[in-house]
Motif scaffolding. Structure first.
Motif: not given
Length: 108
Positions: A2-7, A9-10, A13, A73, A77
């Motif tokens: 899995r690709k790590k999602i940055s704080d 981006e969280i 989103r 996004l 996404r």
């Protein structure tokens, strides 16, 4: 793998989709006063009271920044992040969302 999602981006989103949906609620005329929506988000959804509500928070970020982040996004996404008509309109002059609603800057 899995690709790590940055704080960041969280955070983006989760908050930007709420801002976008809140703007659609205003756009569709379900709530006439943006302060009611802010209070509903604080009391009902647990949005941080110190932020003043989702629309007050959006105003502190700026409609142009919100628009640009949502467009990015949407490309990365999916369509659910496509900016609402109000955000698209207000981003041109960086008008504040709650303020514009109170002044009836947009008409749909």
């Amino acid at each position: 793998n899995r690709k790590k999602i940055s704080d960041i981006e969280i955070l983006d989103r989760s908050t930007l989709i709420m801002i976008n949906e809140a703007s659609r609620i205003l756009e569709e005329g379900f709530i006439k006063n943006p302060h009611y929506l802010d209070m509903a988000m604080i009391m009902g959804a647990g949005f941080p009271a110190f932020r003043g509500g989702i629309l007050k928070y959006a105003d502190s970020v700026g409609s142009k920044v919100i628009y640009e982040k949502l467009k990015k996004l949407a490309l990365l996404r999916g369509k659910r992040f496509e900016p609402s008509e109000i955000i698209t309109l207000l981003a041109k002059t960086n008008e504040k969302l709650a303020t514009a609603c109170l002044k009836k800057v947009f008409i749909f």
